[in-house]
Design an enzyme around this catalytic site. Structure first.
Site, PDB file in Angstrom:
ATOM      1  N   GLY A 283       7.094  25.492   6.647  1.00 15.61           N
ATOM      2  CA  GLY A 283       8.418  25.094   5.849  1.00 15.61           C
ATOM      3  C   GLY A 283       9.527  26.102   6.330  1.00 15.61           C
ATOM      4  O   GLY A 283       9.587  26.466   7.503  1.00 15.61           O
ATOM      5  N   SER A 284      10.346  26.141   5.384  1.00 20.08           N
ATOM      6  CA  SER A 284      11.495  27.053   5.808  1.00 20.08           C
ATOM      7  C   SER A 284      11.247  28.550   6.280  1.00 20.08           C
ATOM      8  O   SER A 284      10.367  29.149   5.576  1.00 20.08           O
ATOM      9  CB  SER A 284      12.524  26.893   4.644  1.00 20.08           C
ATOM     10  OG  SER A 284      12.269  27.876   3.608  1.00 20.08           O
ATOM     11  N   THR A 285      12.128  29.051   6.832  1.00 16.97           N
ATOM     12  CA  THR A 285      12.075  30.574   7.156  1.00 16.97           C
ATOM     13  C   THR A 285      12.268  31.264   6.158  1.00 16.97           C
ATOM     14  O   THR A 285      11.532  32.562   5.813  1.00 16.97           O
ATOM     15  CB  THR A 285      13.056  30.906   8.219  1.00 16.97           C
ATOM     16  OG1 THR A 285      12.786  29.999   9.263  1.00 16.97           O
ATOM     17  CG2 THR A 285      12.905  32.222   8.855  1.00 16.97           C
TER      18      THR A 285
ATOM     19  N   GLU B 100       4.660  28.425  10.484  1.00 15.80           N
ATOM     20  CA  GLU B 100       5.515  27.728  11.401  1.00 15.80           C
ATOM     21  C   GLU B 100       6.754  27.439  10.538  1.00 15.80           C
ATOM     22  O   GLU B 100       6.622  27.003   9.377  1.00 15.80           O
ATOM     23  CB  GLU B 100       5.093  26.400  11.803  1.00 15.80           C
ATOM     24  CG  GLU B 100       6.002  25.879  13.115  1.00 15.80           C
ATOM     25  CD  GLU B 100       5.902  24.540  12.755  1.00 15.80           C
ATOM     26  OE1 GLU B 100       7.143  23.941  12.590  1.00 15.80           O
ATOM     27  OE2 GLU B 100       4.984  23.571  12.669  1.00 15.80           O
TER      28      GLU B 100
ATOM     29  N   CYS C  89       9.803  19.079  13.021  1.00 17.36           N
ATOM     30  CA  CYS C  89      10.042  20.654  13.435  1.00 17.36           C
ATOM     31  C   CYS C  89      10.553  20.780  14.628  1.00 17.36           C
ATOM     32  O   CYS C  89      11.182  21.521  15.042  1.00 17.36           O
ATOM     33  CB  CYS C  89       8.896  21.401  13.267  1.00 17.36           C
ATOM     34  SG  CYS C  89       7.902  20.928  11.691  1.00 17.36           S
TER      35      CYS C  89
END
Length: 541
Positions: free
Chosen positions: A265-267, A293, A327
């Site tokens: 997902g998102s950072t 990731e 991604c």
């Protein structure tokens, strides 16, 4: 007791079916698409194998037809998350002790069920719920998911076979135990295969999971739960928790049984979960495994010796397949000014030929972005570029939300290597291109290396192999998956284990041995055959 030494050799990758008109797979898929299009599925919470309905519901709609409701789903509250922790830990007692070959047999059966009975079901659900065309669904929800099942069993066999040597008068061996607790699997919308793998890799190694599925992938993920059950996965080993990720993460990370996160997902979200785990570190039975990731700003770097047609094809497919929501999708490109005119002309030609629309029409190459938030984000970058003095839109740029969340494949050309859309993650069908002076290759490579905090995927194009090798070395840490003369997408399980570092995650490589090792705790056992009875060293006797 089964004392057979069972081996699982390297499997073949699942063949991608062609889906030609009138073929058996095409007929089966079209029939299933029609069936699912007429349903509104009631998706429950699943805890310990039991379906729970809270009455606090939301809707799942088609991204390409946002008035078409595919399902309603029930959201968890804190009570249900705590119930899931209890159910998981109860299931852990038996599952963690289950022979690994039995666990492997269940996972291998999942692969067989998906290759046959569930193939049209999962592909249709992924097409309708995540707006993937036939090919993109087939390589994801069918082939890659099957490959994860089969290859992970093979990798597990290799790991379990790794044993220490014996010494004089002693027998040594390593026992590979599951983590002492549950794993929180937080999964994305863009790949059904990733959603499955984030749960099933830890599960194969004897762990139990709390699964927070993406709301925009709930339909396919719910069918995955049905697949797991039919394959024989015991109740409570995976607990299905639709609802607020923030709430689920908060409750899960406060439990003393929290043993790890498997995340895509998102950072920002991963950072928040990591911080929560750190704040609660003193509560845990063991230090948790944090595997994730996260974001990416994936690039194509073009050397002056590159083949323009190859670059154009890679840029178009790498940036615009599945609407740029992989991604690994190409989001920025550095290209010599001498090649840019020809490359852009070829990209425009491809864009003119492809069609955009509903996944039910097999002629459509481009479909919709996942939801309104994504649509608005993409539009904001396009609007910004349209008004900028140091950039211009040279392809696409139109957005239409009347029926679905449609964003045209868009190319932005900029004279500023630090332009907003060259640096920031968008996750949509937008490619920003910086044409550079042919004589400034080395300086531009350094720009590519330092512009983004991410390090997921990248590609270099060039026919001068020595120059390509030099660029590859300069960009050593810029991407965890790197491609030479190919688009930066399309990693295949068993061939290119996937993951990146820097702000793109922990680089534990889904689709390889590295990831499986993260979900086990080794115990080394030494057995002395004749115990010593004298404390003295030999020279003292």
């Amino acid at each position: 007791m089964n004392n057979s030494l069972i081996t699982f050799p390297v499997p073949a990758n699942e063949p991608v079916k062609a889906y030609l008109a009138g073929s058996p797979e095409r007929v089966a898929l079209e029939k299933e698409l029609e069936r699912q299009s007429k349903l509104v599925v009631d998706i429950p919470i699943i805890i310990g194998g039991k379906e729970i309905r809270t009455g606090d519901t939301g809707q799942v709609t088609c991204p390409h037809d946002h008035k078409h409701v595919l399902a309603t789903y029930h959201k968890v509250g804190k009570k249900e998350v705590k119930m899931a922790v209890e159910a998981a830990m109860e299931a852990w007692k038996e599952w963690s002790q289950t022979p690994w070959t039995t666990r492997a047999a269940i996972v291998i059966k999942m692969a067989e069920l998906l290759a046959t009975k569930y193939r049209p079901i999962l592909n249709a659900a992924t097409m309708l719920g995540q707006s993937k065309n036939i090919y993109q669904a087939e390589i994801d929800s069918a082939c890659e998911t099957i490959d994860f099942f089969r290859y992970n069993v093979h990798y597990a066999a290799k790991i379990y076979a790794m044993q220490p040597k014996d010494g004089v008068g002693q027998i040594n061996h390593t026992e590979y135990r599951p983590l002492e607790g549950f794993v929180l699997a937080v999964t994305p919308f863009n790949f059904t295969s990733i959603a499955s793998n984030l749960c099933m890799t830890p599960v194969l190694m004897g762990n139990v999971a709390l699964w927070k599925p993406s709301t925009t992938a709930l339909l396919s993920n719910y069918y995955l739960m049905q697949l797991y059950k039919e394959a024989g996965l015991p109740d409570g080993v995976v607990n299905f928790l639709p609802g607020s990720g923030a709430l689920i993460g908060e409750v899960a990370t406060q439990s003393k049984h929290f043993a790890g996160i498997h995340f895509t997902g998102s950072t920002d979200t991963f950072n928040a979960l990591w911080r929560q785990a750190g704040e609660n570190l003193g509560k845990y039975v063991s230090y948790p495994r944090l595997v994730g990731e996260t974001g990416g700003k994936d690039f194509i770097f073009v050397h002056p010796s590159a083949d323009p047609k190859a670059v154009a094809t890679a840029a178009f497919c790498g940036a615009f397949e599945f609407q740029g929501q992989k991604c690994s999708a190409a989001s920025r490109m550095y290209i010599p000014k001498s090649l840019w005119k020809d490359v852009l002309a070829d990209i425009k030609k491809m864009a003119k030929e492809v069609k955009m629309g509903d996944v039910m029409d097999a002629k459509n190459f481009i479909n919709a972005v996942i939801d309104e938030a994504s649509f608005k984000k993409c539009k904001s970058y396009i609007d910004f570029a349209g008004k900028a003095k140091d950039a211009k839109i040279v392809l696409g740029g139109k957005c239409d939300k009347k029926k679905g969340w449609f964003v045209e494949p868009t190319v932005i050309e900029t004279t500023n290597p630090h332009f907003k859309s060259m640096e920031e993650e968008i996750f949509g069908p937008i490619l920003t291109v910086y044409p550079y002076d042919d004589k400034k290759v080395e300086e531009t490579v350094e720009l590519c290396n330092t512009t983004s905090p991410y390090g997921l995927t990248g590609a270099v194009f060039g026919r001068d192999r020595l120059a390509v090798e030099k660029i590859t070395c300069q960009l050593r840490y810029a991407a965890g998956n790197f491609y030479i003369n190919d688009k930066p997408t399309g990693a295949v399980v068993g061939m290119q284990p996937f993951g990146g570092a820097r702000a793109s995650g922990t680089n534990d490589k889904a689709g390889g041995e590295f990831n499986l090792i993260r979900w086990m705790v080794p115990r080394v056992i030494k057995e002395t055959l004749v115990s010593p009875t004298d404390y003295r060293y030999t020279y003292m006797k």
